[in-house]
Design an enzyme around this catalytic site. Sequence first.
Site, PDB file in Angstrom:
ATOM      1  N   ASN A  10       0.861  -1.182   0.000  1.00 52.86           N
ATOM      2  CA  ASN A  10       0.000   0.000   0.000  1.00 52.86           C
ATOM      3  C   ASN A  10       0.900   1.236   0.000  1.00 52.86           C
ATOM      4  OD1 ASN A  10      -1.471   2.296   1.016  1.00 52.86           O
ATOM      5  ND2 ASN A  10      -3.135   0.885   1.561  1.00 52.86           N
ATOM      6  N   HIS A  13       1.179   6.140   1.845  1.00 54.47           N
ATOM      7  CA  HIS A  13       1.959   7.092   2.636  1.00 54.47           C
ATOM      8  C   HIS A  13       3.221   7.593   1.951  1.00 54.47           C
ATOM      9  CE1 HIS A  13      -1.102   6.907   5.531  1.00 54.47           C
ATOM     10  NE2 HIS A  13      -1.023   5.607   5.571  1.00 54.47           N
ATOM     11  N   HIS A  46      -5.374   3.606  -1.669  1.00 53.25           N
ATOM     12  CA  HIS A  46      -6.664   3.955  -1.070  1.00 53.25           C
ATOM     13  C   HIS A  46      -7.008   5.370  -1.495  1.00 53.25           C
ATOM     14  CE1 HIS A  46      -9.182   4.288   2.887  1.00 53.25           C
ATOM     15  NE2 HIS A  46      -9.914   4.456   1.814  1.00 53.25           N
ATOM     16  N   ARG A  48      -9.076   8.037  -0.949  1.00 51.83           N
ATOM     17  CA  ARG A  48     -10.057   8.449   0.043  1.00 51.83           C
ATOM     18  C   ARG A  48     -10.940   9.572  -0.476  1.00 51.83           C
ATOM     19  NH1 ARG A  48      -9.897   7.625   5.520  1.00 51.83           N
ATOM     20  NH2 ARG A  48      -8.454   5.991   6.253  1.00 51.83           N
ATOM     21  N   ARG A  52      -6.671  12.836   1.158  1.00 49.37           N
ATOM     22  CA  ARG A  52      -5.591  13.292   2.038  1.00 49.37           C
ATOM     23  C   ARG A  52      -4.224  12.835   1.573  1.00 49.37           C
ATOM     24  NH1 ARG A  52      -7.171   9.964   7.439  1.00 49.37           N
ATOM     25  NH2 ARG A  52      -9.190  10.898   6.906  1.00 49.37           N
ATOM     26  N   GLU A  78      -8.566   0.593  -3.111  1.00 50.23           N
ATOM     27  CA  GLU A  78      -9.468   0.636  -1.953  1.00 50.23           C
ATOM     28  C   GLU A  78     -10.405   1.825  -2.120  1.00 50.23           C
ATOM     29  OE1 GLU A  78      -6.739   0.730   1.332  1.00 50.23           O
ATOM     30  OE2 GLU A  78      -6.821  -1.444   1.506  1.00 50.23           O
ATOM     31  N   THR A 109      -8.130   3.947   8.896  1.00 54.92           N
ATOM     32  CA  THR A 109      -9.338   3.125   8.914  1.00 54.92           C
ATOM     33  C   THR A 109      -9.549   2.537  10.300  1.00 54.92           C
ATOM     34  OG1 THR A 109      -8.967   2.585   6.610  1.00 54.92           O
ATOM     35  CG2 THR A 109     -10.467   1.153   7.811  1.00 54.92           C
ATOM     36  N   GLU A 160     -11.100  -9.025   3.212  1.00 54.00           N
ATOM     37  CA  GLU A 160      -9.815  -8.644   3.813  1.00 54.00           C
ATOM     38  C   GLU A 160     -10.077  -8.418   5.289  1.00 54.00           C
ATOM     39  OE1 GLU A 160      -7.098  -6.002   1.851  1.00 54.00           O
ATOM     40  OE2 GLU A 160      -6.352  -5.213   3.753  1.00 54.00           O
ATOM     41  N   HIS A 200      -3.826  -4.120   7.774  1.00 55.17           N
ATOM     42  CA  HIS A 200      -3.946  -2.908   8.612  1.00 55.17           C
ATOM     43  C   HIS A 200      -3.078  -3.007   9.859  1.00 55.17           C
ATOM     44  CE1 HIS A 200      -5.570   1.059   9.439  1.00 55.17           C
ATOM     45  NE2 HIS A 200      -5.317   0.721  10.684  1.00 55.17           N
TER      46      HIS A 200
HETATM   47  C1  LIG Z   1      -8.197  -0.255   4.727  1.00 54.30           C
HETATM   48  C2  LIG Z   1      -6.897  -0.093   5.399  1.00 54.30           C
HETATM   49  O1  LIG Z   1      -6.669  -0.535   6.489  1.00 54.30           O
HETATM   50  C3  LIG Z   1      -5.830   0.642   4.724  1.00 54.30           C
HETATM   51  O2  LIG Z   1      -5.563   0.104   3.535  1.00 54.30           O
HETATM   52  C4  LIG Z   1      -6.198   2.092   4.548  1.00 54.30           C
HETATM   53  O3  LIG Z   1      -5.541   2.607   3.439  1.00 54.30           O
HETATM   54  C5  LIG Z   1      -5.812   2.818   5.809  1.00 54.30           C
HETATM   55  O4  LIG Z   1      -6.014   4.172   5.574  1.00 54.30           O
HETATM   56  P1  LIG Z   1      -4.735   5.111   5.436  1.00 54.30           P
HETATM   57  O5  LIG Z   1      -3.852   4.511   4.373  1.00 54.30           O
HETATM   58  O6  LIG Z   1      -5.324   6.441   5.072  1.00 54.30           O
HETATM   59  O7  LIG Z   1      -4.047   5.081   6.785  1.00 54.30           O
HETATM   60  N1  LIG Z   2      -5.783  -2.784   3.765  1.00 53.03           N
HETATM   61  C1  LIG Z   2      -4.580  -2.609   4.556  1.00 53.03           C
HETATM   62  C2  LIG Z   2      -3.559  -1.845   3.776  1.00 53.03           C
HETATM   63  O1  LIG Z   2      -3.677  -1.715   2.570  1.00 53.03           O
HETATM   64  C3  LIG Z   2      -2.387  -1.278   4.459  1.00 53.03           C
HETATM   65  O2  LIG Z   2      -2.681  -0.893   5.786  1.00 53.03           O
HETATM   66  P1  LIG Z   2      -1.429  -0.320   6.633  1.00 53.03           P
HETATM   67  O3  LIG Z   2      -0.339  -1.350   6.573  1.00 53.03           O
HETATM   68  O4  LIG Z   2      -1.014   0.972   5.981  1.00 53.03           O
HETATM   69  O5  LIG Z   2      -1.982  -0.146   8.034  1.00 53.03           O
END
Ligand SMILES: CC(=O)[C@@H](O)[C@H](O)COP(=O)(O)O
Ligand SMILES: NCC(=O)COP(=O)(O)O
Length: 256
Positions: A10, A13, A46, A48, A52, A78, A109, A160, A200
Amino acid sequence: MNNHIRLGINIDHVATVRQARRTVYPSTLVAAEVAEMAGADLITVHLREDRRHIQDADVAELAAAFKNHRLHTYMNLESAITDEMIAHACMIAPRDVCLVPEKREEVTTEGGLDVVTYRDAVKSAIVRLTEAGVQQVSLFVDPTVEAMQSAADVGAPVVELHTGCYADAPNDEAQARELERIRVAAMEGKRLGLRIHAGHGLHYGNVQAVAAIAVIDELNIGHAIVARAVFDGLEKAVRDMKAIMHQARVTALQVK
Ligand SMILES: CC(=O)[C@@H](O)[C@H](O)COP(=O)(O)O
Ligand SMILES: NCC(=O)COP(=O)(O)O
């Protein structure tokens, strides 16, 4: 039992760092390329509602890169289940979409999708996304037997499991309880014919026990990998996570 467990990176960030100054760097496309080079099985973003971190332009650029084979894995987008976000996801039509809950004031989340309360919206989103060509729609849900049954009831092929309570557990006893919840939910989901992902809050010290659950096919991990990349670089951060997950899975299967 599958000895391969996929790692979805993911890159939200990476975009957080860029958005801090509204610059054009670091590039999410370059981050995806590096992650793939390091062994990522897929790229998760994701988008959003509040934009953000990941922007519409990031998603469009990544989608084009997958289409023209500059990227070689696939996108897991996402998305909230609002009409706006589902319409956007249908327009992009990535290989995978994961439906997640969003609260504007949340730091990240907080919980899984309430599939019972939003049953009709979830069913509609699954149909619309599937008709748009999305191959795999997953539901980001709490690790409960009830959530597995609700997901199967609305026709979701994949769940998930939200591992946030496990990751944030205040002590070893609470963490063990949360891990057992994840294991029980995963087994029930598998029994119901669902494919099982998880994610997560997973990091280099807590991922092993989740990766060892043999019915889990995929982990999506972002924040901890981007944080480690600050010191070690993204390629090494991804390679290290992949190696830890693989070793945990192989060890678990040898013990069985
Ligand atoms: C659904 C999940 O847990 C993450 O993939 C999500 O992206 C968390 O949100 P942030 O990345 O904004 O922290
Ligand atoms: N769905 C979880 C994800 O994509 C990543 O979550 P995180 O490792 O950034 O908390």
